[in-house]
Design a protein around this motif. Structure first.
Motif, PDB file in Angstrom:
ATOM      1  N   ALA A  57       5.245   5.977   4.391  1.00 18.34           N
ATOM      2  CA  ALA A  57       5.568   6.120   5.813  1.00 18.34           C
ATOM      3  C   ALA A  57       6.943   5.529   6.112  1.00 18.34           C
ATOM      4  O   ALA A  57       7.733   6.110   6.865  1.00 18.34           O
ATOM      5  N   LEU A  58       7.250   4.383   5.521  1.00 22.78           N
ATOM      6  CA  LEU A  58       8.556   3.761   5.730  1.00 22.78           C
ATOM      7  C   LEU A  58       9.666   4.585   5.096  1.00 22.78           C
ATOM      8  O   LEU A  58      10.735   4.760   5.679  1.00 22.78           O
ATOM      9  N   LYS A  59       9.418   5.098   3.906  1.00 18.18           N
ATOM     10  CA  LYS A  59      10.427   5.935   3.234  1.00 18.18           C
ATOM     11  C   LYS A  59      10.649   7.246   3.989  1.00 18.18           C
ATOM     12  O   LYS A  59      11.758   7.760   4.016  1.00 18.18           O
ATOM     13  N   ASP A  96       0.845  -1.197   0.000  1.00 12.27           N
ATOM     14  CA  ASP A  96       0.000   0.000   0.000  1.00 12.27           C
ATOM     15  C   ASP A  96       0.878   1.244   0.000  1.00 12.27           C
ATOM     16  O   ASP A  96       1.887   1.317   0.720  1.00 12.27           O
ATOM     17  N   LEU A  97       0.503   2.214  -0.828  1.00 13.65           N
ATOM     18  CA  LEU A  97       1.308   3.419  -1.006  1.00 13.65           C
ATOM     19  C   LEU A  97       1.530   4.157   0.309  1.00 13.65           C
ATOM     20  O   LEU A  97       2.640   4.618   0.586  1.00 13.65           O
ATOM     21  N   ASP A  98       0.501   4.254   1.155  1.00 11.10           N
ATOM     22  CA  ASP A  98       0.670   4.984   2.407  1.00 11.10           C
ATOM     23  C   ASP A  98       1.678   4.296   3.328  1.00 11.10           C
ATOM     24  O   ASP A  98       2.464   4.951   4.007  1.00 11.10           O
ATOM     25  N   GLN A 131      10.850   7.683   7.030  1.00  9.98           N
ATOM     26  CA  GLN A 131      11.728   7.469   8.179  1.00  9.98           C
ATOM     27  C   GLN A 131      13.201   7.562   7.791  1.00  9.98           C
ATOM     28  O   GLN A 131      14.071   7.483   8.643  1.00  9.98           O
ATOM     29  N   GLY A 132      13.459   7.740   6.503  1.00 11.02           N
ATOM     30  CA  GLY A 132      14.845   7.898   6.051  1.00 11.02           C
ATOM     31  C   GLY A 132      15.360   6.687   5.304  1.00 11.02           C
ATOM     32  O   GLY A 132      14.627   5.736   5.014  1.00 11.02           O
ATOM     33  N   LYS A 133      16.637   6.743   5.012  1.00 12.38           N
ATOM     34  CA  LYS A 133      17.298   5.694   4.241  1.00 12.38           C
ATOM     35  C   LYS A 133      17.147   4.338   4.940  1.00 12.38           C
ATOM     36  O   LYS A 133      17.162   4.256   6.161  1.00 12.38           O
ATOM     37  N   GLY A 134      16.995   3.278   4.137  1.00 17.76           N
ATOM     38  CA  GLY A 134      16.918   1.943   4.693  1.00 17.76           C
ATOM     39  C   GLY A 134      15.511   1.390   4.811  1.00 17.76           C
ATOM     40  O   GLY A 134      15.263   0.481   5.603  1.00 17.76           O
ATOM     41  N   TYR A 135      14.585   1.900   4.008  1.00 16.62           N
ATOM     42  CA  TYR A 135      13.202   1.435   4.141  1.00 16.62           C
ATOM     43  C   TYR A 135      13.062  -0.049   3.797  1.00 16.62           C
ATOM     44  O   TYR A 135      12.246  -0.754   4.382  1.00 16.62           O
ATOM     45  N   GLN A 136      13.860  -0.548   2.850  1.00 15.90           N
ATOM     46  CA  GLN A 136      13.768  -1.969   2.506  1.00 15.90           C
ATOM     47  C   GLN A 136      14.238  -2.844   3.671  1.00 15.90           C
ATOM     48  O   GLN A 136      13.659  -3.887   3.950  1.00 15.90           O
ATOM     49  N   THR A 137      15.257  -2.392   4.366  1.00 14.00           N
ATOM     50  CA  THR A 137      15.734  -3.113   5.548  1.00 14.00           C
ATOM     51  C   THR A 137      14.658  -3.099   6.627  1.00 14.00           C
ATOM     52  O   THR A 137      14.436  -4.106   7.306  1.00 14.00           O
ATOM     53  N   ARG A 138      13.968  -1.969   6.788  1.00 17.34           N
ATOM     54  CA  ARG A 138      12.886  -1.901   7.767  1.00 17.34           C
ATOM     55  C   ARG A 138      11.747  -2.846   7.390  1.00 17.34           C
ATOM     56  O   ARG A 138      11.168  -3.514   8.238  1.00 17.34           O
TER      57      ARG A 138
END
Length: 89
Positions: free
Chosen positions: A65-67, A59-61, A69-76
């Motif tokens: 929201a994860l992006k 979902d886009l939202d 939070q800064g760099k590393g959204y895929q890790t999150r």
């Protein structure tokens, strides 16, 4: 009375409340003693999980929201999935 192999929160609290008896077989170590310990086979602790590239729709939202939070959204995302999958084991 049948016993269960599952460690419930109640059972973990009971175990944590048990006193520790130190003797020659189980000496009490200070923090400085513990800092000097190292694994006998450190190579076993250098395991890197194998990563697999996939395509997934999120979902886009949630993605934004994860992006945000800064760099590393895929890790999150991976951490969130890992917690969801393995937290019940």
């Amino acid at each position: 009375m049948p016993t269960s192999n599952k460690l419930t929160d109640e059972r973990l609290k009971e175990i944590a409340a048990l006193p520790i008896t130190y003797d020659d077989d189980i000496p009490e170590f200070s923090d400085s003693d513990l800092k000097g310990f190292a694994p006998a086979h450190p190579e076993y602790f250098k395991v890197t999980p194998i990563k697999k590239a996939i395509s997934i729709k999120i979902d886009l939202d949630v993605l934004e929201a994860l992006k945000a939070q800064g760099k590393g959204y895929q890790t999150r995302i991976n951490s969130i999935l890992r917690e969801a999958v393995f937290s019940h084991q």
